[in-house]
Design a protein around this motif. Structure first.
Motif, PDB file in Angstrom:
ATOM      1  N   LYS A 509       0.652  -1.171   0.390  1.00 36.54           N
ATOM      2  CA  LYS A 509      -0.246  -0.365  -0.307  1.00 36.54           C
ATOM      3  C   LYS A 509       0.765   1.154   0.231  1.00 36.54           C
ATOM      4  N   GLY A 510       0.134   2.666  -0.133  1.00 32.04           N
ATOM      5  CA  GLY A 510       1.214   3.805  -0.147  1.00 32.04           C
ATOM      6  C   GLY A 510       1.142   3.978   1.443  1.00 32.04           C
ATOM      7  N   THR A 511       1.347   5.314   1.512  1.00 33.53           N
ATOM      8  CA  THR A 511       1.243   6.560   2.487  1.00 33.53           C
ATOM      9  C   THR A 511       0.787   7.348   2.311  1.00 33.53           C
ATOM     10  N   GLY A 512      -0.136   8.381   2.619  1.00 31.28           N
ATOM     11  CA  GLY A 512      -1.216   9.600   2.118  1.00 31.28           C
ATOM     12  C   GLY A 512       0.379  10.626   2.776  1.00 31.28           C
ATOM     13  N   PRO A 513      -0.350  11.827   2.165  1.00 30.75           N
ATOM     14  CA  PRO A 513      -1.298  11.911   1.277  1.00 30.75           C
ATOM     15  C   PRO A 513      -1.431  12.263   0.368  1.00 30.75           C
ATOM     16  N   ASN A 514      -0.254  11.731  -0.747  1.00 30.46           N
ATOM     17  CA  ASN A 514       0.143  11.365  -1.812  1.00 30.46           C
ATOM     18  C   ASN A 514       0.363   9.360  -2.066  1.00 30.46           C
ATOM     19  N   VAL A 515      -1.072   9.042  -2.028  1.00 30.16           N
ATOM     20  CA  VAL A 515      -0.909   7.128  -1.813  1.00 30.16           C
ATOM     21  C   VAL A 515      -0.209   6.393  -3.365  1.00 30.16           C
ATOM     22  N   ASN A 516       0.256   7.114  -4.199  1.00 28.46           N
ATOM     23  CA  ASN A 516       0.828   6.557  -5.760  1.00 28.46           C
ATOM     24  C   ASN A 516       2.449   6.949  -5.380  1.00 28.46           C
ATOM     25  N   ASP A 517       3.007   6.019  -4.457  1.00 30.72           N
ATOM     26  CA  ASP A 517       4.330   5.970  -4.006  1.00 30.72           C
ATOM     27  C   ASP A 517       4.847   4.707  -4.681  1.00 30.72           C
ATOM     28  N   PRO A 518       5.367   5.518  -5.446  1.00 33.27           N
ATOM     29  CA  PRO A 518       6.954   4.371  -6.276  1.00 33.27           C
ATOM     30  C   PRO A 518       7.084   3.023  -5.997  1.00 33.27           C
ATOM     31  N   TYR A 519       6.858   1.773  -6.195  1.00 31.96           N
ATOM     32  CA  TYR A 519       8.001   0.882  -5.107  1.00 31.96           C
ATOM     33  C   TYR A 519       7.654  -0.260  -6.500  1.00 31.96           C
ATOM     34  N   SER A 520       8.732  -1.514  -6.437  1.00 36.46           N
ATOM     35  CA  SER A 520       8.977  -2.571  -7.710  1.00 36.46           C
ATOM     36  C   SER A 520       9.194  -3.948  -6.811  1.00 36.46           C
ATOM     37  N   ILE A 521       8.424  -5.083  -7.089  1.00 32.73           N
ATOM     38  CA  ILE A 521       8.172  -6.329  -6.396  1.00 32.73           C
ATOM     39  C   ILE A 521       8.758  -7.085  -7.948  1.00 32.73           C
ATOM     40  N   ARG A 522      10.239  -7.637  -7.743  1.00 29.99           N
ATOM     41  CA  ARG A 522      10.421  -8.577  -8.667  1.00 29.99           C
ATOM     42  C   ARG A 522      10.813 -10.150  -7.425  1.00 29.99           C
ATOM     43  N   VAL A 523      10.014 -11.384  -8.308  1.00 26.82           N
ATOM     44  CA  VAL A 523       9.772 -12.640  -8.274  1.00 26.82           C
ATOM     45  C   VAL A 523      10.813 -13.363  -8.899  1.00 26.82           C
ATOM     46  N   GLU A 524      11.741 -14.039  -8.930  1.00 20.23           N
ATOM     47  CA  GLU A 524      12.216 -14.989  -9.835  1.00 20.23           C
ATOM     48  C   GLU A 524      12.797 -16.631  -9.132  1.00 20.23           C
ATOM     49  N   ILE A 525      12.966 -17.716  -9.675  1.00 18.86           N
ATOM     50  CA  ILE A 525      12.972 -18.809  -9.742  1.00 18.86           C
ATOM     51  C   ILE A 525      14.844 -18.749 -10.429  1.00 18.86           C
ATOM     52  N   ARG A 526      15.363 -20.054  -9.286  1.00 15.65           N
ATOM     53  CA  ARG A 526      16.943 -19.405 -10.081  1.00 15.65           C
ATOM     54  C   ARG A 526      17.110 -20.735  -9.780  1.00 15.65           C
ATOM     55  N   ASP A 527      18.607 -21.202 -10.384  1.00 20.47           N
ATOM     56  CA  ASP A 527      19.421 -22.653 -10.700  1.00 20.47           C
ATOM     57  C   ASP A 527      20.673 -22.241  -9.546  1.00 20.47           C
ATOM     58  N   GLN A 528      20.823 -24.326 -10.329  1.00 13.50           N
ATOM     59  CA  GLN A 528      21.819 -23.643  -8.429  1.00 13.50           C
ATOM     60  C   GLN A 528      23.005 -22.956  -8.594  1.00 13.50           C
ATOM     61  N   ASN A 529      23.051 -22.587 -10.014  1.00 18.87           N
ATOM     62  CA  ASN A 529      24.689 -21.274  -9.888  1.00 18.87           C
ATOM     63  C   ASN A 529      23.710 -20.336  -9.610  1.00 18.87           C
ATOM     64  N   HIS A 530      22.715 -20.189  -8.921  1.00 22.02           N
ATOM     65  CA  HIS A 530      21.704 -18.816  -8.770  1.00 22.02           C
ATOM     66  C   HIS A 530      21.060 -17.619 -10.027  1.00 22.02           C
ATOM     67  N   SER A 531      21.084 -18.282 -11.127  1.00 22.34           N
ATOM     68  CA  SER A 531      21.074 -17.662 -12.482  1.00 22.34           C
ATOM     69  C   SER A 531      19.209 -18.460 -12.714  1.00 22.34           C
ATOM     70  N   PRO A 532      19.087 -16.562 -13.049  1.00 21.62           N
ATOM     71  CA  PRO A 532      17.439 -16.994 -13.413  1.00 21.62           C
ATOM     72  C   PRO A 532      16.703 -18.221 -14.226  1.00 21.62           C
ATOM     73  N   LEU A 533      15.391 -18.723 -13.994  1.00 22.38           N
ATOM     74  CA  LEU A 533      15.111 -19.794 -14.598  1.00 22.38           C
ATOM     75  C   LEU A 533      13.908 -19.390 -15.653  1.00 22.38           C
ATOM     76  N   GLY A 534      12.660 -19.888 -16.287  1.00 22.50           N
ATOM     77  CA  GLY A 534      11.649 -19.083 -17.690  1.00 22.50           C
ATOM     78  C   GLY A 534      11.363 -18.568 -16.658  1.00 22.50           C
TER      79      GLY A 534
END
Length: 677
Positions: A509-534
């Motif tokens: 959620k955002g915090t007022g008075p302007n609640v449209n705060d910038p944010y970003s969330i990224r979730v990815e699956i990685r292999d044994q070498n910590h490299s991203p999968l599909g």
């Protein structure tokens, strides 16, 4: 041909010319649908639908439309003009508690003492009367199951407001396909089920009973027991007639009689006569109704729970439609019950206390052990199944996880424990790694609404990350839930040969008075070498702006390829106003779950009931649903936001066929002709 499959949350109607898919528009359902169906053709009608589901898109007759409750993110197909769609809608705004203009009470109340029944008359509170008729199921096979709803004394928020309230954290039962009778129970003299429960039960073909209760240790319980049997104004069956009138007025299907107060031996015949009269009067007024006796008073007049059917409680069973046995039994008691009941063994509801107080198997998630013993012998009486809710607060997703595990054995492993997700320190010892700590840095606070920690960003960019080791997490969670051993090597082999589906969820959620705060969330699956999968999940303020209220986001990650070893989580945010302090985007409740193999559950030993298709007095061959469970954080009508507030209203819950079923024969689904909207 109509077909529903819980694995894809899709209802399909196959006609001679097209395949139409009806689904709820939640993001996680969209994700699962994309995973399940190979989209190719642009010609097929494809609808995201909500509280008004067209059964036949080619028909313009109103009878071909169904109505129910909540919708999310609906897109209307060109095959149904929006103007026509909206003009024929008949859903009103959700009703929240308020003073009635007519002076009627807006909440349902129990009767505390029996004397209240002498002055009761119909018509005082029509707002608390459900008009939903009991839908008729096709013939179901035993054992039957009675759900005795005893939760926190009864009439809690979400219950007593028959027209809905603004409480999101409430118990809204959805596994109706396993239930035949719903008993509304409270520790009051006469418990009248709230209209919302009546509506929800009847929509799903379930009979709902009120409760008559006396307890000798409180509130004149013994005196009221004798008064009930003596009658009033010279009529020995005065209270039986009144109970039938209450049942008719509130659209109930009978009574659960629980007299936990001893009576003099001279009153035993009166008790048998009262029960017999109540049953005969009920059947005369409502032929389908039931009177069920609780295993309490014996033929000696003493309060003496038998925990089985025998000569001491058999006479009361003989004059009722069934008996609900007390829950302190073992397998030898069940054998005696079956021998005593003979052909009426399915009218015996052997009790199981889900809280485990003396119950076979210990209750809780082991309730299935008792069901396993009973399912070939007698019917089943579950006492207080709302344990799944009381055992889960204050988080709704915990309740849903408990419900699915209890009833259906779907047991997702939690790979990100609260001890990690909620414990965040700047020394990076609890799993989270601080990448940026701009402005006044990250701040941990306790949110009153979620009742769990939240993490607030500041006026310059704050970011953090977490990497979850799948092998270690699965190994840990397996040993918390199961007794069999599993090695880390076997888990690695599992991840190398299969692609288990992962579910992520979080609040933002955002915090007022302007609640449209910038944010970003990224979730990815990685292999044994910590490299991203599909597979990868992304969400940010550009595509999904924030509001002042928490938004719960869920998504599924699948088809990412074999060889997964880690889940990488990255989130960042800041304050739109650039104010000093902590007025930026806020995060809470990060979870990662993996679908694990099914485990034994209550549903393992029960056959799901058919979805009811018609009223007792009106044939109906169509089925419709939008999967609404009668609760939400926003309220929409036909895709338009009406209320941005937490709400619950079981009157608006849909028919909920949480099991796979088919009407007629299984449809041959032509997935190749489906197209993504």
């Amino acid at each position: 041909m109509l077909f529903f499959d819980t694995r894809t949350h899709v209802v399909c109607l196959k006609t001679t010319s097209e395949l139409v898919l009806f689904i709820n528009g939640c993001e996680h359902v969209r994700s699962e649908l994309r995973r399940s169906l190979p989209f190719s053709s642009p010609k097929t009608n494809y609808l995201w639908v909500g509280n008004r589901v067209p059964i036949d898109p080619q028909s313009k007759e109103k009878k071909n439309f169904g109505y129910s409750g909540l919708i999310r993110n609906m897109i209307i197909s060109d095959s149904i003009p929006e103007k026509e769609f909206l003009e024929t809608a008949s859903i009103n705004k959700p009703s929240f508690p308020r003073n009635s203009e007519q002076g009627w009470p807006t909440i349902i109340r129990p009767m505390k003492l029996l004397i209240e029944l002498t002055v009761w008359s119909a018509g005082r509170d029509p707002v608390n009367v459900s008009v939903e008729k009991l839908l008729k199921r096709s013939k179901t096979e035993p054992p039957y199951l009675a759900h005795c709803h005893d939760m926190k004394g009864g009439y809690v928020d979400g219950d007593q407001y028959g027209q809905g309230s603004n409480n999101f954290l409430c118990y809204n039962f959805t596994h109706w396909q396993y239930v035949d009778i719903f008993i509304y129970f409270s520790h009051d003299r006469i418990s009248i089920p709230p209209s919302s429960w009546v509506t929800a039960a009847h929509k799903n073909g379930v009979k709902i009973l009120g409760t008559v209760l006396t307890e000798h240790w409180i509130d004149n319980g013994k005196e009221d027991t004798l008064l009930l049997l003596d009658g009033f104004n010279g009529d020995p069956f005065f209270f039986a007639r009144k109970l039938v009138a209450v049942c008719q007025y509130y659209n109930l299907d009978g009574w659960f009689i629980n007299l936990e107060s001893s009576i003099p031996p001279s009153y035993v015949d009166k008790l048998e006569a009262f029960l017999n009269a109540l049953r005969e009067l009920q059947h005369a007024a409502l032929p389908h109704s039931l009177v069920i006796w609780y295993d309490s008073i014996s033929v000696t007049g003493a309060l003496n729970w038998q925990n089985k059917l025998n000569s001491l409680n058999r006479p009361f069973f003989d004059v009722c439609d069934g008996i609900f046995l007390n829950y302190v039994w073992d397998e030898s008691f069940v054998e005696e019950t079956v021998a005593e009941a003979g052909k009426r063994k399915w009218d015996v509801y052997t009790g199981i206390d889900v809280f485990g107080r003396g119950a076979f198997g210990g209750g809780g998630f082991n309730t299935h052990e008792a069901v396993r013993v009973l399912h070939n012998s007698t019917s089943i009486g579950l006492f207080a199944p709302a344990w799944t809710f009381e055992h889960a607060p204050p988080f709704r997703f915990n309740f849903h996880s408990n419900e699915y595990r209890f009833w259906r054995g779907i047991n997702p492993l939690s790979l990100l424990p609260n001890s990690v997700a909620d414990n965040f320190t700047t020394d990076n010892v609890n799993g989270w790694q601080i990448l940026e700590n701009g402005g006044n840095g990250w701040k941990k606070e306790t949110d009153d609404q979620l009742c769990r920690p939240m993490f607030v960003t500041s006026h310059q960019r704050c970011s953090r990350s977490l990497e979850v080791n799948l092998v270690d997490s699965i190994h840990r969670e397996h040993h918390l839930l199961y007794t069999n051993e599993v090695s880390k090597e076997s888990i690695e082999q599992l991840l190398d040969t299969t692609v288990p589906e992962l579910e992520i969820s979080f609040y933002v959620k955002g915090t007022g008075p302007n609640v449209n705060d910038p944010y970003s969330i990224r979730v990815e699956i990685r292999d044994q070498n910590h490299s991203p999968l599909g597979a990868r999940f992304d969400r940010n303020s550009t595509s999904h702006p924030l509001s002042h209220q928490w938004t719960q986001v869920s998504a599924f990650l699948s088809n990412y390829g074999a060889g997964a070893r880690y889940v990488y989580w990255h989130e960042s945010g800041e304050d739109a106003e650039n104010w000093a302090g902590h007025f930026g985007s806020s995060f809470s409740g990060a979870t990662i779950k993996m679908k694990y193999h099914p485990i034994n559950c209550v549903g393992t030993y029960l056959n799901p009931r058919p979805v009811p298709l018609y009223h007792q007095d009106q044939n109906r061959t169509s089925f419709f649903t939008d999967f609404s469970d009668g609760v939400g954080r926003k309220f929409f009508i036909n895709g338009r936001l009406i209320h941005e507030v937490d709400w619950n209203n079981l009157n608006l819950a849909s028919h909920l066929p949480n099991h796979r079923f088919c009407i007629g024969q299984e449809a041959e689904l032509d997935y190749s002709r489906a197209v993504e909207a």
